[in-house]
Design a protein around this motif. Structure first.
Motif, PDB file in Angstrom:
ATOM      1  N   ASN A 168      -5.418  -8.889  -7.901  1.00  0.00           N
ATOM      2  CA  ASN A 168      -5.772  -7.596  -7.399  1.00  0.00           C
ATOM      3  C   ASN A 168      -4.720  -7.292  -6.372  1.00  0.00           C
ATOM      4  O   ASN A 168      -4.905  -7.493  -5.202  1.00  0.00           O
ATOM      5  CB  ASN A 168      -7.167  -7.659  -6.778  1.00  0.00           C
ATOM      6  CG  ASN A 168      -7.748  -6.299  -6.642  1.00  0.00           C
ATOM      7  OD1 ASN A 168      -7.190  -5.331  -7.135  1.00  0.00           O
ATOM      8  ND2 ASN A 168      -8.858  -6.215  -5.953  1.00  0.00           N
TER       9      ASN A 168
ATOM     10  N   PRO B 208      -2.758  -6.065  -3.672  1.00  0.00           N
ATOM     11  CA  PRO B 208      -2.841  -5.041  -2.648  1.00  0.00           C
ATOM     12  C   PRO B 208      -1.478  -4.383  -2.580  1.00  0.00           C
ATOM     13  O   PRO B 208      -0.482  -4.948  -3.011  1.00  0.00           O
ATOM     14  CB  PRO B 208      -3.125  -5.800  -1.375  1.00  0.00           C
ATOM     15  CG  PRO B 208      -2.870  -7.216  -1.681  1.00  0.00           C
ATOM     16  CD  PRO B 208      -2.600  -7.377  -3.122  1.00  0.00           C
ATOM     17  N   LEU B 209      -1.462  -3.200  -2.027  1.00  0.00           N
ATOM     18  CA  LEU B 209      -0.187  -2.529  -1.984  1.00  0.00           C
ATOM     19  C   LEU B 209       0.755  -3.220  -1.030  1.00  0.00           C
ATOM     20  O   LEU B 209       1.884  -3.526  -1.362  1.00  0.00           O
ATOM     21  CB  LEU B 209      -0.388  -1.086  -1.563  1.00  0.00           C
ATOM     22  CG  LEU B 209      -0.905  -0.248  -2.708  1.00  0.00           C
ATOM     23  CD1 LEU B 209      -1.333   1.101  -2.213  1.00  0.00           C
ATOM     24  CD2 LEU B 209       0.164  -0.107  -3.758  1.00  0.00           C
ATOM     25  N   ALA B 210       0.272  -3.458   0.169  1.00  0.00           N
ATOM     26  CA  ALA B 210       1.209  -3.919   1.170  1.00  0.00           C
ATOM     27  C   ALA B 210       1.575  -5.365   0.942  1.00  0.00           C
ATOM     28  O   ALA B 210       2.673  -5.784   1.218  1.00  0.00           O
ATOM     29  CB  ALA B 210       0.621  -3.755   2.547  1.00  0.00           C
ATOM     30  N   LEU B 211       0.646  -6.100   0.414  1.00  0.00           N
ATOM     31  CA  LEU B 211       0.853  -7.522   0.393  1.00  0.00           C
ATOM     32  C   LEU B 211       0.598  -7.975  -1.004  1.00  0.00           C
ATOM     33  O   LEU B 211      -0.416  -7.684  -1.563  1.00  0.00           O
ATOM     34  CB  LEU B 211      -0.207  -8.108   1.307  1.00  0.00           C
ATOM     35  CG  LEU B 211      -0.186  -9.588   1.411  1.00  0.00           C
ATOM     36  CD1 LEU B 211       1.073  -9.981   2.135  1.00  0.00           C
ATOM     37  CD2 LEU B 211      -1.366 -10.038   2.214  1.00  0.00           C
TER      38      LEU B 211
ATOM     39  N   ALA C 171      -0.799 -10.128  -3.558  1.00  0.00           N
ATOM     40  CA  ALA C 171      -1.991 -10.922  -3.335  1.00  0.00           C
ATOM     41  C   ALA C 171      -1.776 -12.391  -3.508  1.00  0.00           C
ATOM     42  O   ALA C 171      -0.769 -12.832  -3.999  1.00  0.00           O
ATOM     43  CB  ALA C 171      -3.047 -10.472  -4.307  1.00  0.00           C
ATOM     44  N   GLY C 172      -2.804 -13.090  -3.136  1.00  0.00           N
ATOM     45  CA  GLY C 172      -2.836 -14.538  -3.134  1.00  0.00           C
ATOM     46  C   GLY C 172      -1.933 -15.169  -4.149  1.00  0.00           C
ATOM     47  O   GLY C 172      -1.058 -15.950  -3.827  1.00  0.00           O
TER      48      GLY C 172
END
Lengths: 610, 344, 336
Positions: free
Chosen positions: A23, A25-28, A30-31
């Motif tokens: 999933n 994320p935009l800024a980061l 993900a895991g």
């Protein structure tokens, strides 16, 4: 890009089983992506992909986005576009959004779909002829008017936009939607927690309409509605408000209980060209034409296909087979990812229908600025990192899904400078690394590096083996601590016992909009959460604050210059790679292109060739 | 992993035909002058399948024990090379032609080829994987047997409340889903020890402990049942009457008579643990440093590698299958040999 | 017998309590906070320390573990309302909580995944009984012949291969290499939604793998039990009476031989119903086993708890049923 959990299983089916679902994320990233972090490196310039068997892929220009406040609806027709048909979008290994509530959406998948098709906001992006994203108006009639120091922005809401039930979208509803973004407990994943909360006046003390038991949003006075005009007051200068306006969180929500979370997230009211027909989280989202949407009211969107079907959590290997088979299923289908092992086949077979799109992301290694104090040592690390080997071991395609990086700002970002820290691209060069270490006074014995590896992912472990190998050849000794939770959980926790021992961390970061302000401060401003390097220089912090007050047209270049300055003067972070996504389009999908603003297929302009 | 089931999902058969095996029955004793063990060995030596299986197992043991010298002999090692030296990143990460199959001719530099993506030598990893597999299976078998025998002895001999409590725990451990428990425990072990220098050793020790914790119940049940029949026999009664201390009765009188059931449970456990070690690695827990057949299988099931480089999958897979198969067949032969009812 | 069943049930409840406590403790004192997965998920992996603290507080992670365990147990019996951050989730008894990854009620998801697991189990068990028992009987009747020996040794060979490798090879070769038409798209497709054909074709390979593997074992069980039964005195008596061999084998022999087979089958079948992790993982069937694997990897405490308890309950009940059936089938056995 791989997700944390998936590693546990066979690669061919990991996405299926993966529990931590991708999933992004935009800024980061993900895991999972993080994990790859260890796996992604910067590029080596000598590898220009010339031995690439298939067609050479080039990116859309690298100059960065632009803005067009004058753009009005209807959007320009796409050449040869035809109406009708159903477009099926496979999202391998991607669970899709948990909720469709526009205020809570902050993932590449959810936002790319909803912003393009169902949920309008103040502003939006369109793709220009060169493939660059251009910021144009959406529900607002222009890109907003700031006051002199960007502490007040006024948007005029157009009168002809409507909801799917035919009711007009009012300024009050837009203001209420914006107010919702301040409720960080009701929308913990919402981007408002990062932007609205930080920039809007009085936002810090306001708990939001739900948590604060203020259903009409009367207790917050940061926003004023006057006729069709909305005026937002800022606590600190916010020059990027027009970009922030392109988030669906900066769009309308029906007043009162109609939009109460979490139920609204299952069936949000659409105001774009498509509306939600059915939605099963983690499985499927079906969008159908919204006949109440009028093309004249929208400068950016089209309504060619009758229906969009998004299939989440697909198996990468299966989707690859479907897309490469060119059967009737795949002709009108789009896949948002291609297994890297299929790249060679796909590149030869698909030609233009394999689209390589920069994802506006950078992979970095972050040497602890307080522990590794000499710039020579940080540079030595950059020279000792075996970029290409790491990419291969982690299952990436060198020069395709990972390309060499020169700075923090990714290609396509406004103001990006094509500088090189040492005059040319840093590549794997252990001898140079040893020289640099000797210069810093560590020539006699190996310099010790401590880092973590996500041991559940065999790919991450294999990549780490390459990193260790390279570092050791470059005059370092490496202590690798295997962990079984997301490395971010360790890096971001100052009290973590493992974290305290580390002197090399990493971050994969993606921009929220094509401006340096979403890359440099989050990674390199003193005290920023994801500044895992712990880099903190007063002069740099001040410069970041100063750029925020510059006239809008000067900011982009200023960020680009700052990127160059930080990298050449301090080299606090080692950009190992810019990341690219691969999209596959069926033979009957018209206008196969990517959306440069977000790293997704360009849903707005797709159609089915009839 | 339950001693009572032989279902596929239990990973291996911990039990055999539901016949009562009683190597100490009258029949066995009547054969004059030979101990049951001697008879069994004699029978085994005549069993061709058993001999072949024993040779195969011996081959694996040699591979495991002499992994280092064999590697040196072939000039291969576990050292990770720079990936780009041996594999082609633009050709799906498959080995370069000069590294041998699938893209080139056989080469003595890498008799079993190199791994895609990393270029690590397959022969070296296979040999050391064999060592890990046998080491873990053997130690786990020893520990689980000891625990099982002790608990079975106590429960069977003491009876009463002790038996009830111990039987309850046997039932409880049989009810816990083993895979779930192992998966849940892996991160805890990691967290506790991940900064230690000998982490990979600790990881293997932990794996042995987990396997033992969930592997003793079958032995315990078998021994308990055996002890319950034995404890009413004359020689035990006699020892009791003579006032022998319980511990002496347990270890001097009962234990020697339990050799057959212990050998049977060991013969069932060994192949199960070999399969289980690889199965756990295949699911991503257990050994994570790459030196494990199960982990190689996990990497090799990538569909592209499977299509274009099936040897990579078959090498560890044949290792496991041959080892488990011969251990199972050998165990079967041992059980037959120990069982006085079967006459071959 | 009634007293026996009650006694077994009480011991079963005790087992469930200990198992659930064990899982709770493993998570509570595990490496990462039980709130981490939901925080990661809800914040799209931007879970900072402050946000984590909010989740830990609302999930009760700051309270003593026995207090939270008490709440969990209470929820199972009378239901409870869960609070995660600012959202409230009513959860009626028997409340197993909401998934920390998807926030879906665990109980409903558990129920929705049962059909997949049961389909696999029933189909597989049907196949191996259908073939295993008759082949075993036939082999026992022809004991000592070449056919019998060949069959027994080849079946012994197959059943000595680790099951998951057998299933993996089945999947790889039948779907990838040979692309068996109709059956290569494995997975669970609800019969109500996709129709019986799709359901059948999706599960077929899993059944075949389970069926072949189980068949080899059940043939051996049945053969062994049958050989033993046919050597009993009453069979000799029946033969002496001149009963037809068909009657002897099926009426007298098989009936006795089936008793131990039924016992093993009961427990086996229970294991299958409890979730077939390897089968579901390899054939991409999203049943209970798959779900539990996902949950453990995602550190999803409520789901791990639910799947572990589910499989424990199924095993306890199947063990009990087996004992009861055993006593009915074999009058010599008395339950006490």
């Amino acid at each position: 890009m791989h997700v944390a959990g998936d590693a546990v299983l066979g690669e061919n089916k990991k996405e299926r089983l993966d529990s931590m679902k991708r999933n992004k994320p935009l800024a980061l990233v993900a895991g999972a992506a993080l994990l790859t972090l260890a796996a992604c490196g910067g590029g080596s310039s000598d590898d220009d992909g010339s031995n690439d068997a298939g067609a050479e892929k080039t990116f859309g220009g690298q100059e960065g986005g632009s803005k067009d406040p004058e753009r009005q609806g209807p959007a320009e027709e796409i050449a040869d576009a035809t109406a009708g048909g159903t477009i099926t979008v496979y999202l391998p290994g991607d669970p899709g959004p948990d909720s469709l509530d526009p205020t809570g959406g902050w993932s590449v998948t959810g936002n790319s779909i909803q912003q393009a098709l169902t949920s309008r906001s103040l502003t939006q992006y369109v793709r220009d002829e060169e493939g660059q994203p251009v910021l144009v108006p959406d529900l607002a009639t222009d890109l907003g008017t700031p006051n002199e120091d960007y502490t007040e922005w006024t948007f005029t809401i157009r009168e002809d936009a409507t909801w799917e039930d035919g009711q007009p979208v009012t300024a009050e509803e837009v203001a209420f939607g914006i107010c919702r973004s301040l409720d960080s407990e009701a929308f913990p994943s919402g981007p408002g927690t990062e932007y609205s909360k930080a920039f809007f006046a009085g936002a810090e003390d306001y708990e939001g309409p739900y948590t604060g038991k203020d259903p009409k949003c009367e207790a917050w006075d940061g926003i004023a509605v006057d006729g069709q005009d909305i005026t937002i007051s800022m606590a600190v200068p916010f020059p990027d408000m027009d970009y922030w306006g392109a988030f669906m969180a900066m769009g309308p929500a029906p007043l009162g209980n109609a939009s109460k979370p979490p139920n609204y997230g299952n069936q949000p009211l659409a105001n774009g060209p498509y509306k939600v027909e059915s939605y099963k989280p983690n499985e499927e989202l079906v969008l159908v034409k919204n006949d109440q949407w009028s093309a004249d009211s929208d400068p950016g969107r089209h309504q060619y296909a009758d229906e969009f079907v998004f299939k989440f959590n697909q198996d990468q290997a299966k989707v690859d087979e479907i897309m490469l088979s060119d059967n009737s299923d795949s002709q009108t289908a789009v896949s948002t990812a291609l297994g890297s092992d299929k790249y060679t086949d796909a590149n030869g077979q698909l030609g233009e229908r394999l689209v390589q799109q920069t994802s506006q992301c950078v992979s970095t290694l972050t040497p602890d600025y307080t522990k590794i104090t000499e710039i020579e040592v940080r540079k030595a690390l950059a020279y000792a990192y075996p970029y290409e080997d790491v990419w291969i071991a982690s299952g990436e395609v060198p020069g395709v899904t990972r390309v060499p990086a020169n700075g923090v700002m990714p290609p396509g970002m406004a103001g990006k400078v094509d500088f090189q820290v040492d005059g040319e691209q840093i590549t794997y060069d252990p001898e140079k690394s040893k020289e640099l270490l000797a210069e810093a006074g560590y020539g006699d014995e190996p310099y010790e590096i401590t880092m973590v590896v996500y041991e559940v992912d065999p790919l991450a472990v294999a990549a780490q083996d390459q990193i260790t190998k390279g570092f050791e050849a470059g005059g370092f000794s490496v202590k690798v601590i295997p962990v079984q939770e997301s490395p971010y959980n360790i890096w971001l926790d100052p009290d973590n016992k493992v974290n305290k021992t580390l002197n090399l961390r990493g971050v994969n970061w993606c921009s929220d909009w094509p401006a340096g302000s979403t890359m440099l401060p989050p990674l390199l401003k003193g005290g920023a959460v994801y500044n895992t390097a712990g880099f903190d220089e007063a002069s740099v912090n001040d410069e970041m604050d100063r750029i925020n007050t510059l006239p809008l047209d000067e900011q982009a270049d200023a960020w680009g210059a700052l990127d160059e300055k930080i990298m050449t003067e301090y080299f606090p972070i080692i950009p190992t790679a810019f990341r690219n996504d691969l999209f596959v389009f069926g033979t009957k999908i018209g206008n196969p292109t990517g959306d440069g603003s977000i790293g997704a297929p360009n849903y707005k302009d797709l159609f089915v060739i009839q | 992993m339950s001693a009572d089931t032989a279902g596929p999902e239990t990973l291996g058969s911990l039990s055999d035909e539901p016949q009562q095996q009683d190597p100490n029955s009258q029949q066995a004793k009547e054969i004059a002058g030979k101990s049951p063990m001697r008879i069994a060995l004699g029978r085994l030596a005549k069993d061709k399948i058993a001999v072949v299986c024993a040779l195969v197992v011996l081959f694996f043991i040699i591979c495991a024990v002499f992994a280092g010298p064999i590697c040196a002999l072939f000039g291969v090692d576990l050292v990770t090379p720079l990936a780009s030296e041996r594999v082609d990143g633009l050709n799906k990460g498959l080995p370069k032609p000069e590294m041998g199959p699938p893209n080139g001719p056989f080469t003595w530099d890498h008799p079993m080829g190199v791994a895609p993506r990393t270029g690590e030598d397959n022969l070296a990893y296979w040999l050391y994987g064999c060592r890990v597999s046998l080491l873990i299976a053997t130690t786990a078998t020893i520990f689980a047997s000891i625990v099982g025998v002790v608990i079975g002895l106590l429960a069977g001999f003491l009876g009463g409340t002790v038996d009830k409590v111990l039987s309850f725990f046997i039932d409880m451990f049989l009810t816990i889903p083993f895979l779930l428990a192992a998966l849940t425990m892996a991160p805890i072990i990691n967290d506790r020890f991940n900064t230690a220098d000998n982490y990979s050793t600790i990881q293997k020790v932990a794996l042995v402990i987990v396997l033992s914790i969930f592997g003793w119940m079958g032995t315990a049940r078998l021994i308990r049942g055996e002890v319950i029949t034995l404890r009413e026999r004359e020689f035990v009664q006699a020892a009791r009457v003579m006032g022998m201390p319980t511990s002496r009765i347990l270890f001097k009188e009962l234990l020697p008579n339990l050799a057959a059931p212990i050998i049977i449970s060991v013969s069932l456990m060994l192949p199960t643990f070999v399969a289980l070690e690889a199965g756990l690695a295949f699911l991503g827990i257990g050994v994570t440093d790459g030196i494990s057949w199960g982990q190689t299988i996990l990497k090799a099931t990538n569909l592209t590698f499977f299509r274009e480089y099936p040897q990579y999958l078959w090498q560890p897979l044949l290792g496991i299958v041959a080892l488990v198969l011969s251990l199972n067949l050998l165990g079967d032969a041992v059980r037959d040999a120990l069982d006085p009812k079967t006459r071959r | 017998m009634f007293a026996y069943v009650v006694k077994r049930l009480i011991s079963g409840v005790l087992v469930l309590t200990l198992v659930s406590m064990g899982i709770f403790l493993l998570f509570w004192f595990g490496p990462s906070s039980p709130a981490q997965p939901i925080c990661d998920r809800e914040t799209s992996n931007r879970c900072t320390q402050e946000k984590l603290a909010v989740y830990e507080k609302t999930l009760g992670y700051n309270n003593p573990v026995y207090e939270e365990y008490g709440k969990f147990v209470k929820g199972v019996f009378v239901g409870r309302t869960l609070t995660i951050a600012s959202n409230e989730y009513p959860c009626a008894a028997p409340c197993l909580g909401v998934s920390f990854r998807t926030k879906q009620p665990v109980k409903e998801e558990l129920v929705s995944r049962i059909p997949a697991t049961f389909s696999v189990a029933i189909g597989g068990a049907f196949l191996y009984l259908l073939f295993g028992i008759p082949i075993g009987v036939a082999a026992a009747r022809r004991r000592g012949t070449v056919a019998d020996k060949a069959l027994v040794s080849s079946f012994l060979f197959i059943s000595s291969i680790p099951y998951y490798l057998f299933a993996l090879l089945t999947w790889l070769y039948l779907t990838i290499t040979f692309e068996v038409p109709l059956f290569s798209d494995t997975g669970y497709f609800a019969i109500t939604e996709y129709g019986p054909f799709k359901w059948f074709s999706g599960l077929f390979l899993a059944w075949v793998a389970l069926g072949i593997f189980g068949c080899t074992q059940y043939t051996r069980f049945t053969r062994g039990a049958m050989v033993e039964a046919l050597s009993e005195d009453y069979i000799r008596t029946a033969k002496a009476k001149g009963l037809p061999s068909r009657t002897i084998v099926y009426r007298h022999g098989l009936r006795a031989a089936l008793v131990p087979v039924v016992t093993i089958f009961g427990i086996d079948f229970g294991t299958l119903l409890a979730g077939t992790i390897f089968t579901e993982r390899i054939f991409e069937i999203q049943g209970i086993g798959w779900w539990s694997l996902e949950a453990v990897q995602g550190r999803d405490l409520p789901v791990v708890m639910a799947t572990a308890l589910f499989s424990a309950v199924v095993l306890i009940i199947s063990n009990l049923l087996v004992d009861v059936i055993y006593s009915v089938l074999d009058p010599r056995v008395r339950l006490s």
